[in-house]
Design a protein around this motif. Structure first.
Motif, PDB file in Angstrom:
ATOM      1  N   PHE A 129    -114.417 -95.938 -37.509  1.00  0.00           N
ATOM      2  CA  PHE A 129    -114.315 -94.969 -38.604  1.00  0.00           C
ATOM      3  C   PHE A 129    -113.898 -93.593 -38.078  1.00  0.00           C
ATOM      4  O   PHE A 129    -112.968 -92.968 -38.593  1.00  0.00           O
ATOM      5  N   ILE A 130    -114.575 -93.126 -37.025  1.00  0.00           N
ATOM      6  CA  ILE A 130    -114.275 -91.805 -36.455  1.00  0.00           C
ATOM      7  C   ILE A 130    -112.902 -91.801 -35.793  1.00  0.00           C
ATOM      8  O   ILE A 130    -112.141 -90.834 -35.905  1.00  0.00           O
TER       9      ILE A 130
ATOM     10  N   LEU B 123    -110.199 -91.514 -38.388  1.00  0.00           N
ATOM     11  CA  LEU B 123    -110.195 -90.190 -39.005  1.00  0.00           C
ATOM     12  C   LEU B 123    -109.584 -89.129 -38.091  1.00  0.00           C
ATOM     13  O   LEU B 123    -108.946 -88.190 -38.560  1.00  0.00           O
ATOM     14  N   THR B 124    -109.795 -89.279 -36.794  1.00  0.00           N
ATOM     15  CA  THR B 124    -109.399 -88.221 -35.858  1.00  0.00           C
ATOM     16  C   THR B 124    -108.066 -88.463 -35.159  1.00  0.00           C
ATOM     17  O   THR B 124    -107.612 -87.610 -34.400  1.00  0.00           O
TER      18      THR B 124
ATOM     19  N   GLN C 225    -103.073 -92.638 -39.340  1.00  0.00           N
ATOM     20  CA  GLN C 225    -103.133 -92.221 -40.743  1.00  0.00           C
ATOM     21  C   GLN C 225    -102.105 -92.979 -41.573  1.00  0.00           C
ATOM     22  O   GLN C 225    -101.187 -92.412 -42.157  1.00  0.00           O
TER      23      GLN C 225
ATOM     24  N   TYR D 185    -106.327 -96.949 -43.071  1.00  0.00           N
ATOM     25  CA  TYR D 185    -107.108 -96.322 -44.142  1.00  0.00           C
ATOM     26  C   TYR D 185    -108.031 -97.370 -44.775  1.00  0.00           C
ATOM     27  O   TYR D 185    -109.217 -97.105 -45.012  1.00  0.00           O
TER      28      TYR D 185
ATOM     29  N   ASN E  76    -110.839 -98.258 -42.442  1.00  0.00           N
ATOM     30  CA  ASN E  76    -111.913 -97.280 -42.468  1.00  0.00           C
ATOM     31  C   ASN E  76    -112.909 -97.581 -43.583  1.00  0.00           C
ATOM     32  O   ASN E  76    -114.129 -97.476 -43.408  1.00  0.00           O
TER      33      ASN E  76
END
Length: 316
Positions: free
Chosen positions: A47-48, A51-52, A57, A62, A65
């Motif tokens: 998850f992290i 996101l980072t 992306q 997505y 996640n």
């Protein structure tokens, strides 16, 4: 009327867990605590990482996640209470809390079915319609699909849980299971459960079958397209983008199909306990492993994630 007056309604249940394995409860506690810790940590890392990392992306990650978030909540609804039955003498759960656990567990399970279908559709567009992928799978579309999975999942179990909560439970109150699930609760009801059992089986079958059918149809087109790719390298690269999702789908649907697309009384509770452990405890643990090992981009990103952590510790 007199019989109704003399009936004592159950206000709490006793979760029996695994009574035949009481002698090894300390070992089971350590085993499932380790699995639970790994599950939460593994899905949280994914998850992290997504996101980072700007390279991740894209819609595929997505959706991943959201899947990781679902897995954390999904297993957290069940495992902590199960762990407490291994180390404490208090195994009671209030009727209201039992219904809440049943609803949350069912909701997250349904949400995962819908999300896996959305992920299959995403892979279908990416492989079968690559030229139109960016125009069809926009950020708005991926947000809508993910939101639909969550909303649809939390709406689907409202009727089944409402039907179960309206049944009469007048004793015994011992749930021969490790959480509040439909089948063991139906066995405890002293009112007629035929309508409730039929309704739950039909709704579960409809949800699982429709989600699974759409996923299978997506993969029929995906595999057909991959087989038409002329180069072996091209076929391998295309298949690698959906191999992780396909593996998760096979494991997840294999266990829940055996559990819910059958009459509630067909299999013994002991067999269903094993099946439940597979998709409530084992599958959420396997997802981070599957996606990290089978997906090069995710594998590289996770490695960089740990490298950044180590570098940060070295600076300290």
């Amino acid at each position: 009327m007199g019989a109704a007056i003399n009936t004592t309604l159950v206000t709490e249940f006793i979760i029996l867990g695994f009574p035949s394995l009481q002698k090894i409860y300390p070992l089971l506690f350590l085993l499932f605590l380790s699995i639970y810790s790994f599950t939460v940590a593994g899905n949280l890392i994914i998850f992290i990482t997504v996101l980072t990392n700007y390279k991740l992306q894209i819609p595929m990650f997505y959706f991943l996640n959201h899947l990781s978030a679902m897995e954390i909540w999904y297993t957290s609804v069940i495992v902590p209470k199960m762990l407490s039955t291994f180390v404490t003498s208090s195994r009671t759960i209030y009727f209201r809390n039992c219904m809440i656990q049943l609803y949350l567990f069912s909701s997250l399970g349904a949400s995962e079915c819908y999300l896996l279908t959305a992920m299959a559709y995403d892979r279908y567009l990416a492989i079968c319609n690559p030229l139109h992928y960016s125009s069809k799978m926009t950020n708005a579309t991926s947000h809508q699909l993910a939101s639909g999975a969550w909303i649809g999942g939390f709406v689907s179990p409202i009727l089944p849980v409402a039907l179960i909560s309206r049944l009469v439970f007048c004793g015994p109150n011992q749930v021969n299971y490790f959480y509040c699930d439909a089948q063991p609760l139906l066995k405890l009801s002293c009112s007629s459960t035929q309508f409730t059992e039929t309704a739950i089986s039909m709704l579960a079958t409809g949800l699982i079958f429709s989600s699974f059918l759409l996923t299978v149809l997506s993969y029929i087109f995906i595999i057909s397209t991959i087989l038409r790719i002329p180069s072996a390298i091209g076929r391998k690269k295309a298949f690698s983008t959906c191999a992780s999702h396909l593996t998760v789908v096979m494991i997840y649907y294999g266990t829940i199909t055996a559990m819910y697309m059958q009459p509630m009384s067909r299999f013994s509770l002991d067999i269903n306990k094993v099946l439940s452990l597979l998709y409530t405890v084992v599958t959420p643990m396997l997802n981070p492993i599957i996606y990290s090992l089978r997906n090069k981009e995710m594998n590289d990103s996770v490695r960089k994630f740990f490298k950044r952590i180590n570098n940060g510790n070295d600076c300290k």
